[in-house]
Design an enzyme around this catalytic site. Structure first.
Site, PDB file in Angstrom:
ATOM      1  N   GLU A   1       0.750  -1.650   0.003  1.00 10.45           N
ATOM      2  CA  GLU A   1       0.114   0.494  -0.295  1.00 10.45           C
ATOM      3  C   GLU A   1       0.675   1.449  -0.153  1.00 10.45           C
ATOM      4  OE1 GLU A   1      -2.812   0.329   3.748  1.00 10.45           O
ATOM      5  OE2 GLU A   1      -3.060   2.191   2.630  1.00 10.45           O
TER       6      GLU A   1
ATOM      7  N   ARG B   1       5.113 -12.583  10.096  1.00 13.94           N
ATOM      8  CA  ARG B   1       6.052 -11.543   9.626  1.00 13.94           C
ATOM      9  C   ARG B   1       7.391 -11.620  10.090  1.00 13.94           C
ATOM     10  NH1 ARG B   1       2.001  -7.703   9.149  1.00 13.94           N
ATOM     11  NH2 ARG B   1       4.234  -6.016   9.398  1.00 13.94           N
TER      12      ARG B   1
ATOM     13  N   LYS C   1       4.443   0.873   9.282  1.00 12.13           N
ATOM     14  CA  LYS C   1       4.495   2.120   8.787  1.00 12.13           C
ATOM     15  C   LYS C   1       4.279   2.872   9.741  1.00 12.13           C
ATOM     16  CE  LYS C   1       3.057  -0.383   4.726  1.00 12.13           C
ATOM     17  NZ  LYS C   1       2.448  -0.113   2.972  1.00 12.13           N
TER      18      LYS C   1
HETATM   19  P1  ATP Z   1       2.483  -1.985   8.372  1.00  8.72           P
HETATM   20  O1  ATP Z   1       2.774  -2.928   9.288  1.00  8.72           O
HETATM   21  O2  ATP Z   1       4.082  -1.969   8.072  1.00  8.72           O
HETATM   22  O3  ATP Z   1       2.022  -1.012   7.273  1.00  8.72           O
HETATM   23  P2  ATP Z   1       1.669  -3.954   6.317  1.00  8.72           P
HETATM   24  O4  ATP Z   1       1.701  -5.475   5.496  1.00  8.72           O
HETATM   25  O5  ATP Z   1       0.308  -3.145   6.385  1.00  8.72           O
HETATM   26  O6  ATP Z   1       2.826  -3.312   6.564  1.00  8.72           O
HETATM   27  P3  ATP Z   1       1.911  -3.803   3.235  1.00  8.72           P
HETATM   28  O7  ATP Z   1       1.854  -2.384   2.374  1.00  8.72           O
HETATM   29  O8  ATP Z   1       0.141  -4.665   3.366  1.00  8.72           O
HETATM   30  O9  ATP Z   1       1.914  -2.918   4.774  1.00  8.72           O
HETATM   31  O10 ATP Z   1       2.693  -4.453   2.982  1.00  8.72           O
HETATM   32  C1  ATP Z   1       3.116  -5.286   1.161  1.00  8.72           C
HETATM   33  C2  ATP Z   1       3.684  -6.181   1.940  1.00  8.72           C
HETATM   34  O11 ATP Z   1       4.264  -6.730   2.512  1.00  8.72           O
HETATM   35  C3  ATP Z   1       2.357  -7.409   2.490  1.00  8.72           C
HETATM   36  O12 ATP Z   1       2.341  -8.639   1.538  1.00  8.72           O
HETATM   37  C4  ATP Z   1       2.781  -7.651   4.198  1.00  8.72           C
HETATM   38  O13 ATP Z   1       2.170  -8.599   3.747  1.00  8.72           O
HETATM   39  C5  ATP Z   1       4.530  -7.627   3.742  1.00  8.72           C
HETATM   40  N1  ATP Z   1       5.142  -7.731   4.497  1.00  8.72           N
HETATM   41  C6  ATP Z   1       4.497  -5.993   5.939  1.00  8.72           C
HETATM   42  N2  ATP Z   1       4.953  -6.144   6.714  1.00  8.72           N
HETATM   43  C7  ATP Z   1       5.921  -7.971   6.453  1.00  8.72           C
HETATM   44  C8  ATP Z   1       6.922  -8.051   7.475  1.00  8.72           C
HETATM   45  N3  ATP Z   1       7.265  -7.570   8.997  1.00  8.72           N
HETATM   46  N4  ATP Z   1       7.803  -9.283   7.105  1.00  8.72           N
HETATM   47  C9  ATP Z   1       6.742 -10.341   5.946  1.00  8.72           C
HETATM   48  N5  ATP Z   1       6.155  -9.363   5.065  1.00  8.72           N
HETATM   49  C10 ATP Z   1       5.851  -7.795   5.509  1.00  8.72           C
HETATM   50 MG    MG Z   2      -1.157  -3.070   5.337  1.00  9.59          MG
END
Ligand code: ATP
Ligand code: MG
Length: 564
Positions: free
Chosen positions: A41, A266, A276
């Protein structure tokens, strides 16, 4: 200790995701094709956790000759921005991956998603609901509490179609209505209790402008986007496990291609925030200089700090793919960084905390060139010349007036070896009025040019130095972890996350660097002898005036310092 070599041979046992992919290829599921995606995102810069997901999705596609799409999951206009889109593309490329022609935006599917929502309404599988957000959550019930039907659950198809069209046309205010899937208000899975598909948001979108005032939810967007793109394996993190039944319900209700959602744990790293939202708070609160502050666990921050892309890839590969949430030691990441830099970084002599040395038996007004190996790990890196003269700087910590027996560096009356130069003996200590040592009076032995004494006498220590006359002043930034507690962001009740920031996470020093470093280019990495790996800051350096970031210390492992 060096990082283990990344092995190119096939591992003996595949991780559970690669095993699923291998089995699907063998059984010719999806015609034997493999299509994955990385779906960020664009609401912030990518961090180390995203690096793991990128390496997994692009990595698997690469290994089996499939493709991996980059898809921006841009359904939340309020928080999204093109600055983030651009930084994400730069970061994925820098990590060494290529999406080719497969760049997509969920917002490109808004028309198709709208048509599919109309189809679900016509099939009696979706309805317009008038409940407010608070009422919806009250009606939803809880784990041990039955859900209650919305009073609008049995609206006619005609009325639903009319209201949905008017939602799209902008007739209602934010929050006044929503479109919900009609599934099961008593499901044990909360995600199936008539989840929202559309919310009204009179918001400008960074790609679709003002075309839409209703925006699809994550759940209503994600699986359908996967399906449209022909994704075969939709790999996500464990928190989406409970969303899988909904993912499956939507694609089944629409009768479209059904990708397989697979969840893994994760990546969490000690002393490191991987959210983020929290990283944004650090940026917006001015606690760091920006998303690419070298202390940030963002990909852009780590790049600016000097972490090599291959070290990040190796770290991600070796932390494995599991179903259990755990915590990886930051020391492991640093180990890979050191392992990579040790092979590639040229050595340099830099004095971070200078103490002046005057060599009384060295002729005044003269100097000579000494030769130094650029990288003992790489013969092709060659040698460089360094000026040596009557006045030098050494590290203050390399001298001790009342030295204990085991102190093998410089002390009064004893000899030490100057790296790539001569033996040096300290004869006298000069102090200022406050008693601080300001200068050492020494003598050198010109017969020890090769680092050995012709009479066979030995010295135990070797220290580094720069010529005072020729050294250049440069700013050196010493970084430490942003959060000293292992579980960064785990803030005790009543405390603010920002109060837990390590006040010593950045220390700025004015160093004396050997003259050859003036030519260093932005991004170049060096091993400052005996101190650590440093890189030329890409933002704040100017030609002839490099600023150095400490990438990592030479010693292994981070140990929190005891509070003072
Ligand atoms: P955040 O919690 O930092 O906002 P998010 O999962 O909401 O992270 P996205 O932009 O939706 O952020 O993530 C894109 C991809 O990265 C998704 O498939 C998510 O599952 C993966 N991802 C995010 N954080 C991790 C992590 N700590 N370990 C592995 N994969 C991750
Ligand atoms: Mg997300």
């Amino acid at each position: 200790m060096n990082a283990p070599e990344s092995d190119n041979t096939e591992p003996e046992r595949l991780d559970f995701i690669r095993q699923i992919v291998a089995d699907d290829i063998a059984s010719k599921k999806n015609g034997g094709k493999v299509v994955t995606r990385f779906p960020p995102e664009p609401n912030g810069y990518l961090h180390i956790g995203h690096a793991k997901s990128i390496c997994l999705n692009f990595g698997i596609a690469k290994e089996v000759g499939g493709t991996c799409h980059l898809r921006f999951d841009d359904t939340n206009p309020e928080k999204e921005d093109t600055e983030y889109v651009e930084s994400i593309m730069e970061d994925v490329r820098w990590l060494g991956f290529d999406w080719g022609d497969n760049l997509f935006y969920a917002s490109d599917y808004f028309d198709q998603l709208y048509d599919w929502a109309v189809k679900l309404i016509k099939d009696g599988k979706a309805y317009v609901c008038d409940l407010s957000a608070d009422e919806v959550s009250e009606y939803r019930g809880g784990w041990n509490k039955e859900g209650k039907d919305s009073p609008n659950r049995d609206r006619s198809v005609e009325e639903n179609l009319d209201l949905f069209a008017r939602m799209k046309a902008g007739e209602f205010k934010d929050g006044e209505k929503s479109l919900r899937a009609k599934i099961d208000m008593n499901s044990s899975n909360m995600n199936l209790r008539d989840p929202a598909m559309y919310r009204i948001r009179h918001q400008h979108h960074h790609r679709t402008g003002d075309k839409w005032c209703i925006y699809p939810t994550y759940d209503w967007t994600h699986g359908q986007s996967d399906s449209l793109e022909g994704i075969t394996h939709s790999i996500c993190t464990l928190e989406f496990e409970n969303h899988r039944p909904l993912y499956d319900w939507y694609v089944e209700a629409l009768g479209i291609h059904h990708p397989q959602q697979i969840e893994f744990a994760r990546l969490n790293v000690t002393h490191t925030l991987t959210s983020k939202r929290k990283l944004l708070a650090l940026v917006e609160g001015g606690h760091v200089s920006g998303w690419d502050d070298p202390r940030m666990p963002t990909i852009s921050g780590m790049r600016r700090r000097g972490y090599p892309a291959d070290a990040l890839r190796d770290f991600c590969a070796h932390t494995g793919v599991t179903k259990f949430n755990g915590m990886t030691d930051l020391a492991l990441l640093e180990l890979y960084v050191r392992g990579s830099l040790n092979k590639t970084a040229n050595r340099a002599m830099v004095i971070i905390d200078p103490l002046k040395v005057v060599i009384e038996n060295y002729p005044e007004g003269e100097s000579e060139m000494r030769q130094a190996k650029n990288n003992p790990e790489d013969d092709e890196a060659g040698i460089r010349e360094m000026p040596f003269g009557r006045e030098l700087y050494i590290e203050r910590a390399d001298f001790m007036e009342d030295a204990p027996k085991k102190f093998f560096r410089l002390t009064v009356g004893k000899e030490v070896r100057l790296k790539n130069a001569f033996f040096l003996k300290c004869n006298e200590v000069i102090k200022d009025d406050s008693g601080e040592i300001v200068e050492l009076r020494c003598t050198y032995d010109p017969e020890t040019s090769g680092g050995k004494a012709p009479d066979g006498r030995k010295v135990k220590g070797t220290i580094h130095w720069v010529s005072a006359e020729h050294a250049v002043d440069a700013e050196v930034r010493l970084y430490d972890v942003l959060f000293e507690q292992e579980k960064a962001g785990d803030v005790p009740d009543g405390e603010d996350l920002m109060d837990t920031i390590n006040p010593k996470s950045l220390e700025v020093k004015q160093a004396k660097v050997e003259p050859s470093l003036v030519k260093a280019q932005a991004g170049d990495s060096f091993q400052f002898e005996r101190t650590g790996y440093f890189c030329v800051d890409a933002k704040d350096s100017s030609p002839g005036k490099p600023v150095f970031n400490r990438t990592v210390t030479l010693k292994s492992g981070y140990k929190p310092k005891p509070a003072e």
